[in-house]
Design a protein around this motif. Structure first.
Motif, PDB file in Angstrom:
ATOM      1  N   ASN A  99       0.823  -1.211   0.000  1.00  0.00           N
ATOM      2  CA  ASN A  99       0.000   0.000   0.000  1.00  0.00           C
ATOM      3  C   ASN A  99       0.856   1.260   0.000  1.00  0.00           C
ATOM      4  N   ALA A 100       1.894   1.260   0.836  1.00  0.00           N
ATOM      5  CA  ALA A 100       2.781   2.427   0.926  1.00  0.00           C
ATOM      6  C   ALA A 100       3.554   2.624  -0.375  1.00  0.00           C
ATOM      7  N   MET A 101       4.034   1.536  -0.959  1.00  0.00           N
ATOM      8  CA  MET A 101       4.777   1.626  -2.218  1.00  0.00           C
ATOM      9  C   MET A 101       3.895   2.221  -3.321  1.00  0.00           C
ATOM     10  N   LEU A 102       2.629   1.849  -3.320  1.00  0.00           N
ATOM     11  CA  LEU A 102       1.684   2.376  -4.315  1.00  0.00           C
ATOM     12  C   LEU A 102       1.463   3.875  -4.117  1.00  0.00           C
ATOM     13  N   CYS A 103       1.323   4.292  -2.859  1.00  0.00           N
ATOM     14  CA  CYS A 103       1.158   5.718  -2.557  1.00  0.00           C
ATOM     15  C   CYS A 103       2.375   6.516  -3.037  1.00  0.00           C
ATOM     16  N   ILE A 104       3.547   5.987  -2.753  1.00  0.00           N
ATOM     17  CA  ILE A 104       4.787   6.675  -3.142  1.00  0.00           C
ATOM     18  C   ILE A 104       4.892   6.764  -4.664  1.00  0.00           C
ATOM     19  N   VAL A 127      10.415   0.375   1.740  1.00  0.00           N
ATOM     20  CA  VAL A 127       9.454   1.480   1.632  1.00  0.00           C
ATOM     21  C   VAL A 127      10.148   2.830   1.839  1.00  0.00           C
ATOM     22  N   LEU A 128      10.960   2.919   2.882  1.00  0.00           N
ATOM     23  CA  LEU A 128      11.602   4.190   3.216  1.00  0.00           C
ATOM     24  C   LEU A 128      12.663   4.585   2.191  1.00  0.00           C
ATOM     25  N   ALA A 129      13.334   3.608   1.609  1.00  0.00           N
ATOM     26  CA  ALA A 129      14.306   3.899   0.552  1.00  0.00           C
ATOM     27  C   ALA A 129      13.605   4.440  -0.691  1.00  0.00           C
ATOM     28  N   TYR A 130      12.465   3.861  -1.006  1.00  0.00           N
ATOM     29  CA  TYR A 130      11.679   4.319  -2.164  1.00  0.00           C
ATOM     30  C   TYR A 130      11.140   5.729  -1.920  1.00  0.00           C
ATOM     31  N   ALA A 131      10.667   5.980  -0.702  1.00  0.00           N
ATOM     32  CA  ALA A 131      10.155   7.318  -0.356  1.00  0.00           C
ATOM     33  C   ALA A 131      11.254   8.368  -0.457  1.00  0.00           C
ATOM     34  N   GLU A 132      12.449   7.999   0.001  1.00  0.00           N
ATOM     35  CA  GLU A 132      13.587   8.927  -0.071  1.00  0.00           C
ATOM     36  C   GLU A 132      13.978   9.187  -1.529  1.00  0.00           C
ATOM     37  N   GLN A 133      13.980   8.135  -2.308  1.00  0.00           N
ATOM     38  CA  GLN A 133      14.315   8.255  -3.725  1.00  0.00           C
ATOM     39  C   GLN A 133      13.337   9.176  -4.458  1.00  0.00           C
ATOM     40  N   GLU A 134      12.062   9.018  -4.150  1.00  0.00           N
ATOM     41  CA  GLU A 134      11.017   9.789  -4.839  1.00  0.00           C
ATOM     42  C   GLU A 134      10.698  11.114  -4.147  1.00  0.00           C
ATOM     43  N   LYS A 135      11.388  11.372  -3.026  1.00  0.00           N
ATOM     44  CA  LYS A 135      11.183  12.608  -2.253  1.00  0.00           C
ATOM     45  C   LYS A 135       9.714  12.760  -1.809  1.00  0.00           C
ATOM     46  N   VAL A 136       9.189  11.669  -1.251  1.00  0.00           N
ATOM     47  CA  VAL A 136       7.803  11.641  -0.776  1.00  0.00           C
ATOM     48  C   VAL A 136       7.788  11.502   0.748  1.00  0.00           C
ATOM     49  N   PHE A 137       6.975  12.307   1.408  1.00  0.00           N
ATOM     50  CA  PHE A 137       6.827  12.259   2.871  1.00  0.00           C
ATOM     51  C   PHE A 137       6.130  10.973   3.294  1.00  0.00           C
ATOM     52  N   ILE A 138       6.648  10.365   4.362  1.00  0.00           N
ATOM     53  CA  ILE A 138       5.987   9.204   4.960  1.00  0.00           C
ATOM     54  C   ILE A 138       6.362   9.136   6.433  1.00  0.00           C
TER      55      ILE A 138
END
Length: 326
Positions: A81-86, A108-119
């Motif tokens: 779910n989180a990966m989809l949101c990011i 999840v957190l690595a992907y969020a950092e890569q895409e510059k998305v807050f989580i």
């Protein structure tokens, strides 16, 4: 944006609590609900007055008006779910436990950092004002040097199917034990020297009850317990060289009482009036997003990973493995 528009992913009980919370807050709007069926989403939308109802998560994430997504699905689904949101660049408030294990959390957190998305992880007790109130008492030395901590969270939840379902990352640890663990981390820190623990098991092979004893590098000790088969007092107690503090309800702080070395009550504080307690994590997200931050200081990404790694190590000791981990 004048008001932050929230979309909720998942239409269960915890989603309902968040819906009630947002409806009572200023500066945020309950905008959308997404479930796996349109019918369930529409029932939820009608019950809580949600503007948009979606029959799939992806459909909601394609809505440009959604400013923050609250993930309220089972632990086993959080990673996907989180990966989809990011993927759709949507800021995320993900219910605890953040994922089923540390590997998923790191992904999840690595992907969020890569895409510059807050989580951030929605471990709501981390965001409550009473945390700072208790820390202030400790820093003032009202109980001397804190040396021993105990925390318990137990509810009779064996009738809830997901609690014993390995496929849903069931068991007491990710649902209940995560609270005493976070309680100890908040007040005793992370300098862990040694851990001993054991659990009993459900018929499905996940943890039913557990006790966890932590020895810290500076000599402190924490004793933590959690159970899904009994009623617990939910107390957190911090004992020091000159007194102790009793915290009522570590799952949603209600009050704390300070006692001196003669066990005489010297201070009693009630928690500030609140809607449900969820509002603090929502407000923290609002503040972080306004600053352009990618995480909340109340629950930094590294702490989320550390707690997940700690719980992984416990499950490894107990031999509790979820089917999707094999």
């Amino acid at each position: 944006m004048s008001r932050m528009r929230i979309g909720i992913m998942g239409a269960g009980n915890i989603a309902g609590t968040m819906a009630k919370t947002v409806k009572g807050m200023k500066g945020v709007a309950l905008y959308a609900i997404a479930s796996r069926t349109k019918e369930k989403a529409e029932v939820f939308a009608k019950q809580y007055g949600v503007k948009k109802a979606y029959g799939s998560y992806e459909e909601m994430l394609q809505d440009d008006k959604v400013d923050l997504v609250y993930i309220a699905t089972p632990h086993s689904e959080h990673r996907d779910n989180a990966m989809l949101c990011i993927k759709y660049k949507k800021p995320v408030l993900c219910e605890k436990a953040f994922t089923a294990n540390a590997k998923q959390a790191k992904e999840v957190l690595a992907y969020a950092e890569q895409e510059k998305v807050f989580i951030t992880e929605a471990i709501w007790t981390r965001y409550m004002p009473m945390v700072d109130m208790i820390k202030e008492v400790l820093e003032q030395g009202m109980i001397g040097r804190p040396m021993f901590l105990s925390a318990n969270l137990s509810y009779p939840l064996e009738h809830v199917q997901r609690m014993s379902d390995p496929a849903l990352a069931g068991g007491s640890l990710l649902d209940l034990g995560v609270y005493p663990i976070n309680f100890a981390s908040i007040f005793f820190g992370t300098n862990i020297a040694k851990v001993s623990s054991f659990c009993t098991y459900t018929e499905t092979g996940v943890d039913r009850q557990e006790t966890i004893t932590i020895q810290y590098g500076d000599g402190k000790v924490a004793c933590l317990t959690a159970s899904q088969c009994c009623v617990g007092d939910r107390k957190g107690i911090i004992q020091g060289t000159a007194g102790f503090i009793v915290i009522e309800n570590i799952n949603n702080y209600e009050s704390f009482t300070v006692y001196d070395s003669n066990r005489k009550k010297v201070l009693h504080k009630k928690a500030p009036k609140q809607i449900t307690g969820y509002e603090y994590e929502v407000s923290a997200c609002m503040q972080a997003l306004k600053k352009g931050a990618l995480e909340c200081p109340q629950m930094p990404h590294q702490e989320t990973i550390r707690v997940m790694e700690f719980m992984d190590s416990l499950r490894e000791e107990w031999g509790v493995v979820y089917p999707f981990e094999k």
